[in-house]
Design a protein around this motif. Sequence first.
Motif, PDB file in Angstrom:
ATOM      1  N   ASN A   1       0.849  -1.183   0.000  1.00  0.00           N
ATOM      2  CA  ASN A   1       0.000   0.000   0.000  1.00  0.00           C
ATOM      3  C   ASN A   1       0.890   1.241   0.000  1.00  0.00           C
ATOM      4  N   MET A   2       0.613   2.176  -0.886  1.00  0.00           N
ATOM      5  CA  MET A   2       1.500   3.325  -1.049  1.00  0.00           C
ATOM      6  C   MET A   2       1.626   4.133   0.236  1.00  0.00           C
ATOM      7  N   ASP A   3       0.562   4.222   1.011  1.00  0.00           N
ATOM      8  CA  ASP A   3       0.638   5.021   2.246  1.00  0.00           C
ATOM      9  C   ASP A   3       1.454   4.330   3.334  1.00  0.00           C
ATOM     10  N   GLU A   4       1.871   3.086   3.076  1.00  0.00           N
ATOM     11  CA  GLU A   4       2.715   2.375   4.035  1.00  0.00           C
ATOM     12  C   GLU A   4       4.183   2.320   3.587  1.00  0.00           C
ATOM     13  N   VAL A   5       4.472   2.890   2.416  1.00  0.00           N
ATOM     14  CA  VAL A   5       5.838   2.886   1.894  1.00  0.00           C
ATOM     15  C   VAL A   5       6.549   4.157   2.353  1.00  0.00           C
ATOM     16  N   GLU A   6       7.621   4.005   3.095  1.00  0.00           N
ATOM     17  CA  GLU A   6       8.342   5.158   3.624  1.00  0.00           C
ATOM     18  C   GLU A   6       8.882   6.020   2.486  1.00  0.00           C
ATOM     19  N   ASP A   7       8.508   7.285   2.494  1.00  0.00           N
ATOM     20  CA  ASP A   7       8.926   8.238   1.455  1.00  0.00           C
ATOM     21  C   ASP A   7       8.555   7.758   0.052  1.00  0.00           C
ATOM     22  N   GLY A   8       7.477   6.987  -0.046  1.00  0.00           N
ATOM     23  CA  GLY A   8       7.068   6.456  -1.338  1.00  0.00           C
ATOM     24  C   GLY A   8       6.178   7.414  -2.109  1.00  0.00           C
ATOM     25  N   SER A   9       6.177   7.279  -3.408  1.00  0.00           N
ATOM     26  CA  SER A   9       5.286   8.064  -4.262  1.00  0.00           C
ATOM     27  C   SER A   9       5.056   7.303  -5.555  1.00  0.00           C
ATOM     28  N   TRP A  10       3.903   7.550  -6.186  1.00  0.00           N
ATOM     29  CA  TRP A  10       3.610   6.901  -7.460  1.00  0.00           C
ATOM     30  C   TRP A  10       4.613   7.335  -8.527  1.00  0.00           C
ATOM     31  N   THR A  11       5.025   8.586  -8.474  1.00  0.00           N
ATOM     32  CA  THR A  11       5.991   9.088  -9.461  1.00  0.00           C
ATOM     33  C   THR A  11       7.320   8.360  -9.344  1.00  0.00           C
ATOM     34  N   LYS A  12       7.822   8.243  -8.118  1.00  0.00           N
ATOM     35  CA  LYS A  12       9.102   7.570  -7.913  1.00  0.00           C
ATOM     36  C   LYS A  12       9.004   6.098  -8.273  1.00  0.00           C
ATOM     37  N   MET A  13       7.906   5.463  -7.895  1.00  0.00           N
ATOM     38  CA  MET A  13       7.731   4.053  -8.238  1.00  0.00           C
ATOM     39  C   MET A  13       7.736   3.864  -9.752  1.00  0.00           C
ATOM     40  N   GLY A  14       7.038   4.754 -10.467  1.00  0.00           N
ATOM     41  CA  GLY A  14       7.007   4.670 -11.921  1.00  0.00           C
ATOM     42  C   GLY A  14       8.389   4.807 -12.533  1.00  0.00           C
ATOM     43  N   GLU A  15       9.189   5.725 -11.992  1.00  0.00           N
ATOM     44  CA  GLU A  15      10.549   5.915 -12.500  1.00  0.00           C
ATOM     45  C   GLU A  15      11.400   4.665 -12.270  1.00  0.00           C
ATOM     46  N   LEU A  16      11.267   4.061 -11.097  1.00  0.00           N
ATOM     47  CA  LEU A  16      12.028   2.855 -10.790  1.00  0.00           C
ATOM     48  C   LEU A  16      11.599   1.692 -11.687  1.00  0.00           C
ATOM     49  N   MET A  17      10.294   1.547 -11.901  1.00  0.00           N
ATOM     50  CA  MET A  17       9.791   0.463 -12.750  1.00  0.00           C
ATOM     51  C   MET A  17      10.244   0.649 -14.195  1.00  0.00           C
ATOM     52  N   GLU A  18      10.260   1.891 -14.663  1.00  0.00           N
ATOM     53  CA  GLU A  18      10.711   2.149 -16.033  1.00  0.00           C
ATOM     54  C   GLU A  18      12.187   1.811 -16.201  1.00  0.00           C
ATOM     55  N   GLU A  19      13.007   2.172 -15.220  1.00  0.00           N
ATOM     56  CA  GLU A  19      14.426   1.842 -15.304  1.00  0.00           C
ATOM     57  C   GLU A  19      14.639   0.340 -15.277  1.00  0.00           C
ATOM     58  N   GLU A  20      13.947  -0.344 -14.369  1.00  0.00           N
ATOM     59  CA  GLU A  20      14.095  -1.797 -14.258  1.00  0.00           C
ATOM     60  C   GLU A  20      13.649  -2.483 -15.549  1.00  0.00           C
TER      61      GLU A  20
END
Length: 271
Positions: free
Chosen positions: A28-47
Motif C-alpha cells: 500500500n503506497m501510504d505504508e511505503v516510507e517516502d514512497g510516491s507513485w511518481t518515484k515508483m514509476g521511474e524505478l519500474m521504467e528503469e528496471e
Amino acid sequence: MAIMTGVMFGQYNPDNHVVTISMNYMNNMDEVEDGSWTKMGELMEEESSKMNRLDKDMISSLVLGHRWSGSLNEIVYMREWKSIADADKSTVGTGDMRKKGWPNDEKRKAFFTAYRKYWTGKHKDLAVMEMVTSRVKRNKKKITENSVVAVIEYYLKPMSQVEGGSVEEREALFNEYFNKVIMKNDKIISRRELKHYWSGSLGGGKIPVHNVTEYANMVDADNTSINADTIKKAWPDEDERKAFFEKRNKYIAWGHKDIAVHTNWVKLAKR
C-alpha cells in the motif's frame, strides 16, 4: 483477480510460443516510507528498460495494472517465450542480467533497495499458456499513453460435435477472419490468442480459448461493433459474408466469459 484459469487445450504445434502469466503484489503506497507513485514509476521504467533489453530469451512482455479487474495492488506480467525452456533459462539468469544492468555493486544494491520497498515480495504463478503465432497481431506503433487490455474467454465445440468439420477447415477459417478483420482493424492495437498448455484441464466438453486484445481506450474496448465496418469491407457481398460466418461459426460454442480488463503500462512493455 484470477486470470487464465479456465480449461483449455494442449500445445500440439511446436511453432507456437509459450506465454507465462504471473501476478506481483504492491505494498500500500501510504505504508511505503517516502514512497510516491511518481518515484515508483521511474524505478519500474528503469528496471523494465534494462531487463527487457538484456533478456534475449523473452520475446515480449505486457505489464498490466488495475482497471476494472482485481485490486489496485495486483500487477499482472504476461511474458512470451519461444519455449518453456527459454522461460526457465531467463529466470535462472536474472541475477547475471541485473549485474550487467547495474554493474556497480553499490548502485545496484541502492537501486533494488529502493525498488523492492514498493513490493510485498509475494507473487503468484497464474498460468502457462500456448500462444498461436499464426494469429498474433503485434503493435507496430510507438505508444506513449497507457492502453487498455481486455481478456475474453470464448469456446470451441469439440470436433465430434461439428458436422462435416475438420481441424484443417477450422484453422483456415479462423486464419481468414484474423487476416481480413483483426489485422486490418486499426482500432485493435494488438491481439494474442492463448490456449491450454500447462494450466487448467482438458476434455469433457467445450474448449476455451482466451483472446487478449489491446485497445487505445475504453471506448474502443467497450465497442461491441468495433469490427463491423472491417467485416463489410472484407466480404462486401452480403451472401458471401453470410456464408463465411455460417461456416466459421459452426465451430464456435455458445457463450463467452469476460476475464479481465487491465490498464496496460506501455512504458514497461517489451514489444
